[in-house]
Scaffold this active site. Structure first.
Site, PDB file in Angstrom:
ATOM      1  N   HIS A  13      -6.502  -5.821   3.001  1.00 52.96           N
ATOM      2  CA  HIS A  13      -5.345  -5.158   3.621  1.00 52.96           C
ATOM      3  C   HIS A  13      -4.700  -6.131   4.613  1.00 52.96           C
ATOM      4  O   HIS A  13      -5.401  -6.705   5.458  1.00 52.96           O
ATOM      5  CB  HIS A  13      -5.791  -3.932   4.425  1.00 52.96           C
ATOM      6  CG  HIS A  13      -6.313  -2.792   3.616  1.00 52.96           C
ATOM      7  ND1 HIS A  13      -5.549  -1.669   3.331  1.00 52.96           N
ATOM      8  CD2 HIS A  13      -7.520  -2.576   3.041  1.00 52.96           C
ATOM      9  CE1 HIS A  13      -6.287  -0.808   2.630  1.00 52.96           C
ATOM     10  NE2 HIS A  13      -7.482  -1.337   2.436  1.00 52.96           N
TER      11      HIS A  13
ATOM     12  N   HIS B  77     -10.039  -5.967  -2.512  1.00 54.22           N
ATOM     13  CA  HIS B  77      -8.688  -6.152  -1.985  1.00 54.22           C
ATOM     14  C   HIS B  77      -8.749  -6.371  -0.479  1.00 54.22           C
ATOM     15  O   HIS B  77      -9.661  -5.899   0.195  1.00 54.22           O
ATOM     16  CB  HIS B  77      -7.779  -4.960  -2.322  1.00 54.22           C
ATOM     17  CG  HIS B  77      -8.334  -3.632  -1.905  1.00 54.22           C
ATOM     18  ND1 HIS B  77      -9.300  -2.974  -2.649  1.00 54.22           N
ATOM     19  CD2 HIS B  77      -8.096  -2.845  -0.830  1.00 54.22           C
ATOM     20  CE1 HIS B  77      -9.601  -1.832  -2.045  1.00 54.22           C
ATOM     21  NE2 HIS B  77      -8.896  -1.726  -0.941  1.00 54.22           N
TER      22      HIS B  77
ATOM     23  N   GLU C  92     -12.170   3.466  -1.174  1.00 56.43           N
ATOM     24  CA  GLU C  92     -11.405   4.318  -2.088  1.00 56.43           C
ATOM     25  C   GLU C  92     -11.251   3.686  -3.472  1.00 56.43           C
ATOM     26  O   GLU C  92     -11.402   4.366  -4.477  1.00 56.43           O
ATOM     27  CB  GLU C  92     -10.024   4.566  -1.452  1.00 56.43           C
ATOM     28  CG  GLU C  92      -9.206   5.630  -2.109  1.00 56.43           C
ATOM     29  CD  GLU C  92      -7.816   5.725  -1.453  1.00 56.43           C
ATOM     30  OE1 GLU C  92      -7.721   5.733  -0.201  1.00 56.43           O
ATOM     31  OE2 GLU C  92      -6.837   5.776  -2.205  1.00 56.43           O
TER      32      GLU C  92
ATOM     33  N   ASP D 231       0.870  -1.189   0.000  1.00 58.05           N
ATOM     34  CA  ASP D 231       0.000   0.000   0.000  1.00 58.05           C
ATOM     35  C   ASP D 231       0.901   1.232   0.000  1.00 58.05           C
ATOM     36  O   ASP D 231       1.847   1.315   0.801  1.00 58.05           O
ATOM     37  CB  ASP D 231      -0.897  -0.038   1.251  1.00 58.05           C
ATOM     38  CG  ASP D 231      -2.032   0.977   1.164  1.00 58.05           C
ATOM     39  OD1 ASP D 231      -1.750   2.169   0.926  1.00 58.05           O
ATOM     40  OD2 ASP D 231      -3.197   0.579   1.347  1.00 58.05           O
ATOM     41  N   ILE D 232       0.627   2.167  -0.896  1.00 58.11           N
ATOM     42  CA  ILE D 232       1.495   3.366  -0.968  1.00 58.11           C
ATOM     43  C   ILE D 232       1.277   4.326   0.198  1.00 58.11           C
ATOM     44  O   ILE D 232       2.077   5.241   0.396  1.00 58.11           O
ATOM     45  CB  ILE D 232       1.359   4.186  -2.274  1.00 58.11           C
ATOM     46  CG1 ILE D 232      -0.073   4.254  -2.746  1.00 58.11           C
ATOM     47  CG2 ILE D 232       2.316   3.745  -3.347  1.00 58.11           C
ATOM     48  CD1 ILE D 232      -0.311   5.409  -3.697  1.00 58.11           C
TER      49      ILE D 232
HETATM   50  P1  AMP Z   1      -9.750   1.242   0.395  1.00 55.39           P
HETATM   51  O1  AMP Z   1     -10.367   1.169  -0.985  1.00 55.39           O
HETATM   52  O2  AMP Z   1     -10.543   2.122   1.320  1.00 55.39           O
HETATM   53  O3  AMP Z   1      -9.480  -0.123   0.967  1.00 55.39           O
HETATM   54  O4  AMP Z   1      -8.347   1.969   0.220  1.00 55.39           O
HETATM   55  C1  AMP Z   1      -7.544   1.717  -0.906  1.00 55.39           C
HETATM   56  C2  AMP Z   1      -6.107   1.583  -0.491  1.00 55.39           C
HETATM   57  O5  AMP Z   1      -5.345   1.481  -1.682  1.00 55.39           O
HETATM   58  C3  AMP Z   1      -5.559   2.784   0.300  1.00 55.39           C
HETATM   59  O6  AMP Z   1      -4.966   2.322   1.500  1.00 55.39           O
HETATM   60  C4  AMP Z   1      -4.528   3.393  -0.652  1.00 55.39           C
HETATM   61  O7  AMP Z   1      -3.393   3.907   0.012  1.00 55.39           O
HETATM   62  C5  AMP Z   1      -4.156   2.223  -1.546  1.00 55.39           C
HETATM   63  N1  AMP Z   1      -3.733   2.622  -2.885  1.00 55.39           N
HETATM   64  C6  AMP Z   1      -4.370   3.450  -3.729  1.00 55.39           C
HETATM   65  N2  AMP Z   1      -3.680   3.584  -4.878  1.00 55.39           N
HETATM   66  C7  AMP Z   1      -2.581   2.816  -4.735  1.00 55.39           C
HETATM   67  C8  AMP Z   1      -1.450   2.531  -5.560  1.00 55.39           C
HETATM   68  N3  AMP Z   1      -1.315   3.077  -6.782  1.00 55.39           N
HETATM   69  N4  AMP Z   1      -0.485   1.691  -5.095  1.00 55.39           N
HETATM   70  C9  AMP Z   1      -0.609   1.141  -3.869  1.00 55.39           C
HETATM   71  N5  AMP Z   1      -1.628   1.370  -3.030  1.00 55.39           N
HETATM   72  C10 AMP Z   1      -2.604   2.192  -3.451  1.00 55.39           C
END
Ligand code: AMP
Length: 130
Positions: A95, A93, A88, A29-30
């Site tokens: 975590h 996915h 988001e 995760d970035i």
């Molecule tokens: P959520 O959809 O609420 O589970 O959050 C999406 C997660 O994806 C967040 O923690 C972001 O930091 C992560 N994220 C979004 N874009 C990227 C990316 N390009 N590379 C890695 N992680 C990402």
């Protein structure tokens, strides 16, 4: 339109890869809650995690468990927590977050700012320890 995670899976957008199989992809995760915070993603585009088939969910959990065991050793954390959010990014996915206390899985906490060297190093260490 392809989701941002589909673009990551095919390499159109760079990521810190942790593991890959026929059906799954795992990368850092970035915006990590902890060093080693990893996302495990099915390659098929399904928005909500719990809409995946039972079969795919089972496979994904086994894939994720291998990564979690490696993460625990590499980061020396007490537990690896897992969470489903998806507010988001509309591509299912999981975590995986290294934890030493319950509050480490609080997604409202400020995220870490890690250098690309630190990100590469931790991704590689988790991958090599699988
Ligand atoms: P959520 O959809 O609420 O589970 O959050 C999406 C997660 O994806 C967040 O923690 C972001 O930091 C992560 N994220 C979004 N874009 C990227 C990316 N390009 N590379 C890695 N992680 C990402």
């Amino acid at each position: 339109m392809a989701s941002i995670f589909s673009k990551i899976i095919v390499g159109e957008i760079p990521s810190y890869t942790v593991a890959e199989s026929e059906h799954f992809y795992a990368f850092l995760d970035i915006n990590p809650l902890a060093k080693g915070h990893t996302l495990v993603v099915p390659k098929e585009e399904v928005d909500y995690f719990f809409d995946l088939s039972d079969h795919r969910l089972g496979e994904l959990q086994i894939f994720a468990a291998r990564i979690a065991r490696s993460m625990k050793q590499v980061t020396n954390c007490k537990r690896v927590g897992q969470a489903v959010l998806g507010f988001e990014v509309p591509h299912a996915h999981l975590h995986l977050v290294p934890m030493n206390s319950t509050s480490d899985l609080d997604f409202s906490r400020p995220k870490l700012q890690l250098s690309s060297e630190e990100m590469s190093q931790i991704a590689e260490a988790i991958a090599l320890n699988l």
